[in-house]
Design a protein around this motif. Structure first.
Motif, PDB file in Angstrom:
ATOM      1  N   SER A 192       3.248   6.652  -6.904  1.00 13.73           N
ATOM      2  CA  SER A 192       3.108   5.143  -6.489  1.00 13.73           C
ATOM      3  C   SER A 192       3.748   4.626  -7.699  1.00 13.73           C
ATOM      4  CB  SER A 192       1.406   4.978  -6.595  1.00 13.73           C
ATOM      5  OG  SER A 192       1.310   3.741  -6.086  1.00 13.73           O
ATOM      6  N   HIS A 196       4.653   1.776  -4.414  1.00 16.84           N
ATOM      7  CA  HIS A 196       4.201   0.464  -4.428  1.00 16.84           C
ATOM      8  C   HIS A 196       3.525  -0.109  -5.517  1.00 16.84           C
ATOM      9  CE1 HIS A 196       4.574  -1.366  -0.489  1.00 16.84           C
ATOM     10  NE2 HIS A 196       4.393  -0.189   0.253  1.00 16.84           N
ATOM     11  N   GLY A 200       0.439  -3.375  -6.016  1.00 15.06           N
ATOM     12  CA  GLY A 200      -0.782  -3.387  -6.796  1.00 15.06           C
ATOM     13  C   GLY A 200      -0.676  -4.393  -7.596  1.00 15.06           C
ATOM     14  N   LYS A 211      -4.421  -3.828  -2.374  1.00 15.81           N
ATOM     15  CA  LYS A 211      -4.455  -3.197  -1.038  1.00 15.81           C
ATOM     16  C   LYS A 211      -4.256  -4.380  -0.034  1.00 15.81           C
ATOM     17  CE  LYS A 211      -7.528   0.609  -2.350  1.00 15.81           C
ATOM     18  NZ  LYS A 211      -8.819   1.376  -1.981  1.00 15.81           N
ATOM     19  N   ARG A 411       1.843   1.391   2.986  1.00 18.35           N
ATOM     20  CA  ARG A 411       2.247   2.474   2.028  1.00 18.35           C
ATOM     21  C   ARG A 411       2.877   3.558   2.597  1.00 18.35           C
ATOM     22  NH1 ARG A 411      -1.533  -0.753  -1.252  1.00 18.35           N
ATOM     23  NH2 ARG A 411      -0.663  -0.630  -3.272  1.00 18.35           N
ATOM     24  N   GLN A 417      -2.862   6.013  -1.371  1.00 14.93           N
ATOM     25  CA  GLN A 417      -3.872   4.945  -1.350  1.00 14.93           C
ATOM     26  C   GLN A 417      -5.072   5.544  -1.887  1.00 14.93           C
ATOM     27  OE1 GLN A 417      -3.355   1.139   0.889  1.00 14.93           O
ATOM     28  NE2 GLN A 417      -5.651   0.897   0.765  1.00 14.93           N
ATOM     29  N   ARG A 420      -5.398   6.891  -5.366  1.00 12.73           N
ATOM     30  CA  ARG A 420      -5.472   5.724  -6.396  1.00 12.73           C
ATOM     31  C   ARG A 420      -6.951   5.472  -6.394  1.00 12.73           C
ATOM     32  NH1 ARG A 420      -1.490   2.382  -8.777  1.00 12.73           N
ATOM     33  NH2 ARG A 420       0.090   3.935  -9.732  1.00 12.73           N
ATOM     34  N   THR A 421      -7.639   5.295  -5.328  1.00 18.56           N
ATOM     35  CA  THR A 421      -8.885   4.911  -4.977  1.00 18.56           C
ATOM     36  C   THR A 421      -9.687   5.765  -5.801  1.00 18.56           C
ATOM     37  OG1 THR A 421      -8.692   3.967  -3.071  1.00 18.56           O
ATOM     38  CG2 THR A 421     -10.936   4.503  -3.420  1.00 18.56           C
ATOM     39  N   GLU A 536      -7.406   8.082   2.932  1.00 14.49           N
ATOM     40  CA  GLU A 536      -7.334   6.700   3.073  1.00 14.49           C
ATOM     41  C   GLU A 536      -6.102   6.147   3.591  1.00 14.49           C
ATOM     42  OE1 GLU A 536      -8.771   4.407  -0.570  1.00 14.49           O
ATOM     43  OE2 GLU A 536      -7.806   2.762   0.340  1.00 14.49           O
ATOM     44  N   THR A 538      -3.206   2.897   4.904  1.00 17.40           N
ATOM     45  CA  THR A 538      -2.582   1.906   4.443  1.00 17.40           C
ATOM     46  C   THR A 538      -3.662   0.506   4.392  1.00 17.40           C
ATOM     47  OG1 THR A 538      -0.701   0.349   3.563  1.00 17.40           O
ATOM     48  CG2 THR A 538      -1.417   1.022   6.196  1.00 17.40           C
ATOM     49  N   SER A 540      -6.915   0.806   4.244  1.00 12.71           N
ATOM     50  CA  SER A 540      -8.258   1.189   3.512  1.00 12.71           C
ATOM     51  C   SER A 540      -9.205   1.698   4.627  1.00 12.71           C
ATOM     52  CB  SER A 540      -8.699   0.073   2.997  1.00 12.71           C
ATOM     53  OG  SER A 540      -8.198  -0.794   2.123  1.00 12.71           O
ATOM     54  N   ASN A 617     -13.242  -4.946   0.848  1.00  7.18           N
ATOM     55  CA  ASN A 617     -11.889  -5.599   0.459  1.00  7.18           C
ATOM     56  C   ASN A 617     -12.549  -7.195   0.270  1.00  7.18           C
ATOM     57  OD1 ASN A 617      -9.183  -7.204   0.826  1.00  7.18           O
ATOM     58  ND2 ASN A 617      -8.517  -5.174   0.859  1.00  7.18           N
TER      59      ASN A 617
END
Ligand code: MGD
Ligand code: MGD
Ligand code: MO
Length: 765
Positions: A192, A196, A200, A211, A411, A417, A420-421, A536, A538, A540, A617
């Motif tokens: 990442s 992207h 972020g 996101k 993504r 993604q 990262r979460t 997950e 793009t 979420s 979100n």
């Protein structure tokens, strides 16, 4: 099941064929091309099990991209690219012991990514001792104990770095970051950082979440979708189905791209009668062939036109309620854009005023607008402010936090993604670290670790001695190939957890290990039974993924198993974590995820629900913005043009249709009309003439950066192609030799892979 290693034909770059680029994507060739390779390598049974399991609710998640699955699934919920990715992974061709005996590392280094990948799946742990030129088999126990002792022996945990590519499951990623932090470092760079990160960064600062603020269903509700710096026809093909559905519901589509990409122009859906028999659906209503790096100026020009329209029709154009209640910075933005000069915009974008007016009118006409983007936006020096300008444009008319509207970075890697979460980031925010500390009763390190570019610098300077990679092909993916290779070779040990061979196995530290792992297509059998993992996408949506075919070889370990054993060998019982239990039963990992990761409460229950669940979100769900002021920030960003000295071009590095990042499936770029080779540079006919070159000529590309280092890519065939003036394109990863390590996006530190200044010279000899 094992077969003899295949004979792999390298491309003869002298035989490249160049034909007419296509102006439509997918259609019958899409499906035909997707079935062919699978059938050839895998036989009917394995092909059926893998392809029919793709993206089904009880199957596995496609590893080709992060595009979401629709609520309604078809029997064939995959695209040509997904089929290639699955075949490449599930192939029963295996790298044999003889292969390792026959091929010294120094010779493997001379092989192409295509050749390396085609050797088949890795099946047993391999070790290359210091001073030797061959890998040899080792047992899993030996491998873990070598790595464990090496890590224990370092002067500081910060002398090790732990990279992650974006295919790793949530479960493996969560354990990996836990292990690394318990060991004592935040050195967790990931793909990442090269991808992207700019999204972020910009979205975090302006709307409080990095996101997409849309769900899958929003696409069909939009009045206008603007697609910037993205080539979905090759890289997110299933997005075309969503665009087609939107189009049929009356949505307009605008593409902003220096290259005329087939997938943005017309789509023949192979799953509908119209797609098979007819002309398909025209997609882009307007196509702006922007100059590389011109998007920030374009966004500013559009916002300025929106503000001008508001001056003419006060109260009718801006979303005043939204701006008043939820946003900050309108006056500053107005003042700043009042200064914007038309000629600067035209120079930066290479577009005409009428084109920009046309897009502004569409934007003003549309009640609900989605803007999507990918690498054409994020991999520029001014990527972060460019994305902030995208957010400005959306905020002005309240296009965030309502159905059919929003900001949508698309993504790349299928679980980048999710990783990262789960905490894969060198600078995870405080609340996450606090929750991790509490859950496992330890004090994780708090200072930031290194990102991808910084990791290379520290390896180069001797500060990092051990490099561990959870997937990926770091040395080929990162910028400045020669500098990166020298940096990696300066380490004491490199460890690659991989499914297949790539360049990163051939450019090593003094000692090197390869730990082969199960892929996502394969059944993951542990003591408590078959396991599933979760990912997950793009937008979420989190869902389960369960492999369908038998592993290609006995003795392969899952990523989860590898991490737990690495942890046991390195930190033993230093923290309160049941590593053995985690390996036996992934539910135990998910219980911890429930407690640590916000939005994943009751993870085990919700992940078992049909189709999974969507993470919360704030901007999307309730127009809640977790910024320091609690408001969405309209921002002021100073424009900077990508300057091009006379006689040079601005080069972008792109993916062909036959690759997944550094994995090369084949040598054709079907939609762009290139066949049988990758050594090409796309240049407009006008620039070819102006530079005194000829279509089809062989040229060397010289990087013009001025730090004294020589960066050259030799013998590329010039392909006359209708790209924007002053711009050129060549394929990544080969073109990474030209991207200076020091050229990174401001703030996000993403390598500037889409604007490299180059000089083209006729090749000698
Ligand atoms: N089959 C397949 N699927 C993939 C991948 C793959 O390699 N193969 N990679 C995955 C990954 S990790 C990612 S990140 C995504 C990548 O998906 P993309 O971002 O679509 O990939 P790129 O090939 O880098 O294409 C960049 C696009 O942006 C355009 N562009 C370049 N510079 C500019 C600019 O300055 N302005 C504008 N407006 N446009 C510009 C280029 O012409 C090109 O169309 O795809 C994912 N999916
Ligand atoms: N010049 C230039 N450079 C770029 C880009 C660009 O556009 N231009 N794009 C950047 C982007 S967007 C990205 S995301 C990065 C990609 O960087 P990486 O993610 O590091 O690279 P990949 O090519 O995706 O990694 C492929 C390797 O992953 C391994 N692998 C595949 N599946 C699995 C699995 O399930 N588990 C494990 N453990 N390993 C697996 C295989 O060994 C395979 O060879 O490159 C970046 N670099
Ligand atoms: Mo990516």
């Amino acid at each position: 099941m094992a077969r003899k290693n295949p004979h792999v034909e390298e491309a003869d770059e002298n035989n490249i064929e160049v034909g007419k680029p296509k102006d439509w994507a997918a259609g019958i060739p899409g499906i035909y091309h997707s079935m062919q390779p699978a059938l050839k390598h895998m036989g009917v049974g394995r092909t059926g099990k893998t392809l029919l399991g793709l993206n089904q609710k009880d199957g596995f998640d496609c590893m080709s991209c992060a595009w979401p699955d629709p609520g309604h699934r078809k029997t064939f919920e995959f695209c040509e690219q997904g089929a290639k990715a699955v075949t490449w992974e599930a192939t029963p061709v295996l790298v044999s012991r003889e292969f390792w005996a026959d091929n010294p590392v120094s010779e493997l280094r001379g092989r192409s990514e295509y050749w390396l990948g085609m050797q088949g799946r890795l099946t047993e742990p391999m070790y290359k001792p210091a001073g030797e030129d061959h890998y040899r088999p080792v047992s899993w126990d030996e491998a873990f104990s070598m790595i464990g002792s090496k890590l224990q022996g370092l002067d500081s945990p910060d002398e090790a770095v732990f990279y992650t590519s974006g295919r790793t499951s949530n479960e493996a990623a969560f354990l990996y970051q836990l292990f690394v932090r318990a060991y004592g470092t935040n050195n967790l760079p990931d793909c990442s950082n090269m991808c992207h990160e700019s999204s972020g960064w910009a979205m975090g600062q302006t709307i409080g979440v990095g996101k997409a603020t849309v769900t899958y269903d929003d696409f069909a509700k939009a009045d206008l979708i603007i697609i910037m710096g993205q080539n979905p026809g090759s890289n997110h093909p299933r997005m075309l189905t969503a665009l087609e559905e939107a189009k049929e519901a009356g949505c307009e589509i605008v593409a902003i791209n220096p290259l005329p990409e087939a997938g943005l122009m017309r789509y023949k859906n192979p799953q509908t009668v119209k797609g098979i028999a007819g002309h398909g659906t025209a997609l882009a209503d307007q196509y702006l062939q922007i100059r590389l790096g011109g998007d920030m100026a374009l966004m500013q020009a559009l916002s300025k036109r929106v503000l001008d329209a508001e001056s003419k029709r006060p109260g009718e154009v801006l979303d005043h309620d939204f701006l008043r209640e939820h946003c900050e910075g309108l006056d500053e933005l107005k003042a700043h854009l009042a200064e914007l000069q038309d000629d600067t915009v035209l120079k930066a974008t290479g577009l005409g005023s009428a084109e920009i007016d046309g897009l502004a009118e569409r934007y003003l006409r549309a009640g609900k607008v989605i803007i999507t983007w990918a690498m054409g936006i994020t991999q520029h020096k001014k990527a972060v402010p460019t994305i902030k300008e995208i957010i400005n444009l959306l905020l002005l008319r309240g296009n965030i936090g309502k159905p059919g509207a929003g900001a949508s970075p698309i993504r790349g890697h299928s679980n980048v993604q999710g990783d990262r979460t789960m905490g894969i980031w060198e600078q995870m925010p405080r609340p996450f670290m606090d929750a991790l500390a509490k859950e496992f009763s330890f004090e994780p390190p708090r200072e930031s670790g290194v990102d991808a570019v910084e990791a290379i610098r520290k390896m180069r300077d001797g500060g990092i001695k051990v490099f561990v990679a959870m997937g990926g092909n770091f040395v080929a993916a990162i910028s400045d190939t020669h500098a990166a290779e020298a940096a990696v070779e300066n380490t004491e040990m490199t460890v690659q957890i991989s499914t297949k061979l790539n360049r990163s196995h051939t450019v090593t530290g003094q000692e090197a290990l390869i730990l082969p792992t199960l892929g996502r297509t394969e059944i993951d059998l542990q003591e408590s039974g078959p396991q599933f993992v979760s990912v997950e996408d793009t937008v979420s949506a989190v869902h389960a993924s369960e492999g369908k075919v038998n592993p290609v070889a006995p003795g392969l370990l899952s990523e989860v198993a590898i991490v737990t054993r690495l942890a046991r060998a390195t930190i033993g019982s230093r923290i309160d974590a049941d590593w053995t239990g985690f390996e036996r039963n992934y539910d135990l990992i998910r219980d911890h995820i429930s407690h640590v990761v916000v939005g994943c409460e009751e993870y085990n229950r919700r992940i078992r629900e049909w189709g999974g669940f969507v993470l919360p979100n704030g901007p999307r769900d309730s127009r809640t913005f977790r910024t320091p002021t609690g408001k969405a920030m309209l921002t002021v960003n100073d424009l900077e043009l990508v300057e091009r000295p006379a006689g040079t071009l601005i080069l972008q590095t792109i993916r062909s249709h036959d690759q997944f990042n550094t994995t090369i499936y084949g040598h054709n770029d079907r939609y762009r009309g290139v066949k049988k080779g990758r050594d090409v540079v796309f240049v407009s006919a006008e620039d070819i003439a102006e530079l005194g070159l000829a279509d089809g000529q062989s040229v060397d590309l010289h990087g013009v950066y001025g730090d004294g280092a020589e960066r050259v890519m030799r013998k590329l065939r010039v392909v006359s192609y209708p790209t924007a003036r002053g711009c050129a394109a060549a394929y990544y990863p080969e073109a990474n030799v030209l991207v200076p390590l020091e050229t990174v996006a401001e703030g996000s530190h993403t390598p500037v892979s889409k604007a490299v200044i180059v000089r083209l010279e006729p090749s000698s000899g």
